[in-house]
Motif scaffolding. Structure first.
Motif, PDB file in Angstrom:
ATOM      1  N   TRP A  87      -9.961   3.693  59.164  1.00 57.11           N
ATOM      2  CA  TRP A  87      -9.857   3.391  57.740  1.00 57.11           C
ATOM      3  C   TRP A  87     -11.240   3.326  57.090  1.00 57.11           C
ATOM      4  O   TRP A  87     -11.452   3.853  56.003  1.00 57.11           O
ATOM      5  CB  TRP A  87      -9.124   2.060  57.541  1.00 57.11           C
ATOM      6  N   ARG A  88     -12.166   2.686  57.776  1.00 62.61           N
ATOM      7  CA  ARG A  88     -13.518   2.515  57.232  1.00 62.61           C
ATOM      8  C   ARG A  88     -14.213   3.865  57.080  1.00 62.61           C
ATOM      9  O   ARG A  88     -14.905   4.101  56.095  1.00 62.61           O
ATOM     10  CB  ARG A  88     -14.319   1.606  58.173  1.00 62.61           C
ATOM     11  N   TYR A  89     -14.021   4.754  58.047  1.00 64.12           N
ATOM     12  CA  TYR A  89     -14.683   6.047  57.960  1.00 64.12           C
ATOM     13  C   TYR A  89     -14.027   6.947  56.914  1.00 64.12           C
ATOM     14  O   TYR A  89     -14.696   7.736  56.263  1.00 64.12           O
ATOM     15  CB  TYR A  89     -14.712   6.744  59.320  1.00 64.12           C
ATOM     16  N   LYS A  90     -12.714   6.819  56.754  1.00 62.85           N
ATOM     17  CA  LYS A  90     -12.033   7.606  55.724  1.00 62.85           C
ATOM     18  C   LYS A  90     -12.428   7.159  54.324  1.00 62.85           C
ATOM     19  O   LYS A  90     -12.459   7.969  53.404  1.00 62.85           O
ATOM     20  CB  LYS A  90     -10.513   7.488  55.883  1.00 62.85           C
ATOM     21  N   ASN A  91     -12.725   5.886  54.143  1.00 64.59           N
ATOM     22  CA  ASN A  91     -13.054   5.341  52.827  1.00 64.59           C
ATOM     23  C   ASN A  91     -14.552   5.108  52.646  1.00 64.59           C
ATOM     24  O   ASN A  91     -14.952   4.254  51.867  1.00 64.59           O
ATOM     25  CB  ASN A  91     -12.306   4.024  52.609  1.00 64.59           C
ATOM     26  N   ARG A  92     -15.350   5.868  53.338  1.00 62.20           N
ATOM     27  CA  ARG A  92     -16.800   5.710  53.226  1.00 62.20           C
ATOM     28  C   ARG A  92     -17.289   6.312  51.918  1.00 62.20           C
ATOM     29  O   ARG A  92     -16.601   7.127  51.302  1.00 62.20           O
ATOM     30  CB  ARG A  92     -17.496   6.352  54.415  1.00 62.20           C
ATOM     31  N   PRO A  93     -18.500   5.934  51.487  1.00 57.23           N
ATOM     32  CA  PRO A  93     -19.048   6.529  50.267  1.00 57.23           C
ATOM     33  C   PRO A  93     -19.324   8.020  50.461  1.00 57.23           C
ATOM     34  O   PRO A  93     -19.503   8.491  51.583  1.00 57.23           O
ATOM     35  CB  PRO A  93     -20.360   5.775  50.044  1.00 57.23           C
ATOM     36  N   VAL A  94     -19.350   8.727  49.368  1.00 57.08           N
ATOM     37  CA  VAL A  94     -19.627  10.160  49.426  1.00 57.08           C
ATOM     38  C   VAL A  94     -21.090  10.342  49.815  1.00 57.08           C
ATOM     39  O   VAL A  94     -21.994   9.869  49.133  1.00 57.08           O
ATOM     40  CB  VAL A  94     -19.342  10.821  48.061  1.00 57.08           C
ATOM     41  N   MET A  95     -21.286  11.009  50.963  1.00 54.04           N
ATOM     42  CA  MET A  95     -22.637  11.204  51.482  1.00 54.04           C
ATOM     43  C   MET A  95     -22.759  12.621  52.015  1.00 54.04           C
ATOM     44  O   MET A  95     -21.760  13.282  52.285  1.00 54.04           O
ATOM     45  CB  MET A  95     -22.935  10.196  52.597  1.00 54.04           C
ATOM     46  N   SER A  96     -23.990  13.056  52.201  1.00 51.26           N
ATOM     47  CA  SER A  96     -24.204  14.420  52.690  1.00 51.26           C
ATOM     48  C   SER A  96     -24.082  14.520  54.206  1.00 51.26           C
ATOM     49  O   SER A  96     -23.815  15.586  54.734  1.00 51.26           O
ATOM     50  CB  SER A  96     -25.578  14.925  52.251  1.00 51.26           C
ATOM     51  N   GLY A  97     -24.292  13.425  54.922  1.00 52.65           N
ATOM     52  CA  GLY A  97     -24.238  13.449  56.379  1.00 52.65           C
ATOM     53  C   GLY A  97     -23.256  12.419  56.907  1.00 52.65           C
ATOM     54  O   GLY A  97     -22.621  11.692  56.146  1.00 52.65           O
ATOM     55  N   PRO A  98     -23.124  12.364  58.221  1.00 49.80           N
ATOM     56  CA  PRO A  98     -22.220  11.364  58.798  1.00 49.80           C
ATOM     57  C   PRO A  98     -22.811   9.963  58.673  1.00 49.80           C
ATOM     58  O   PRO A  98     -24.023   9.787  58.598  1.00 49.80           O
ATOM     59  CB  PRO A  98     -22.114  11.791  60.259  1.00 49.80           C
ATOM     60  N   GLY A  99     -21.953   8.992  58.646  1.00 50.98           N
ATOM     61  CA  GLY A  99     -22.391   7.605  58.551  1.00 50.98           C
ATOM     62  C   GLY A  99     -21.579   6.843  57.531  1.00 50.98           C
ATOM     63  O   GLY A  99     -20.708   7.401  56.859  1.00 50.98           O
ATOM     64  N   LEU A 100     -21.845   5.567  57.428  1.00 49.00           N
ATOM     65  CA  LEU A 100     -21.098   4.701  56.518  1.00 49.00           C
ATOM     66  C   LEU A 100     -21.945   4.090  55.417  1.00 49.00           C
ATOM     67  O   LEU A 100     -21.416   3.638  54.418  1.00 49.00           O
ATOM     68  CB  LEU A 100     -20.478   3.535  57.307  1.00 49.00           C
TER      69      LEU A 100
END
Length: 144
Positions: A87-100
């Protein structure tokens, strides 16, 4: 005392859980440094974001081992955290790379305290799991 797949799974889980504990400790220390202004948000996010996917993948791998050897209780105690990770990874901020963690929002007070609380809760879950895995390993070695 026989060595079987269940004992092997618990040994691998102990080693993997030790890494997860170190990830959680690093997470807590990193956000404490951010809270006390020892590091800037960009450096902090650059050091935390590469660790997110390895933590999640290691946790999922350990639970796949539990699934394959039929350790249902060990699997069930980890499913809520896996669901939270997804859930946390699906709702992460829009970013250019992987991460939270986004450097522009990580310093907001509510985000900072939520991330610190998340780190402490993960640390508690991983520590409880570690001791349960020790019990499971010893039990599987003695019972067969």
């Amino acid at each position: 005392m026989a060595f079987n797949f269940t004992a092997f799974t618990y040994i691998v889980a102990l080693i993997g859980d030790a890494f997860l504990i170190f990830f959680a400790i690093f997470h807590v220390i990193a956000f404490d440094e951010l809270k006390t202004d020892y590091k800037n948000p960009i450096d902090q996010c650059n050091s935390l974001n590469p660790l997110v996917l390895p933590e999640y993948l290691l946790h999922i791998f350990l639970n796949l081992l539990f699934l394959f050897c039929g350790e249902w209780f060990s699997l069930c105690i980890n499913i809520p955290l896996i669901a939270y990770h997804i859930w946390r990874y699906k709702n992460r901020p829009v970013m250019s790379g992987p991460g939270l963690y986004d450097p522009t929002t990580v310093l907001k007070t509510d985000t900072l305290y939520r991330n610190m609380r998340e780190g402490w809760i993960k640390l508690a879950v991983y520590l409880i799991s570690f001791f349960y895995y020790i019990y499971g390993m010893v039990y599987s070695l003695i019972s067969t």
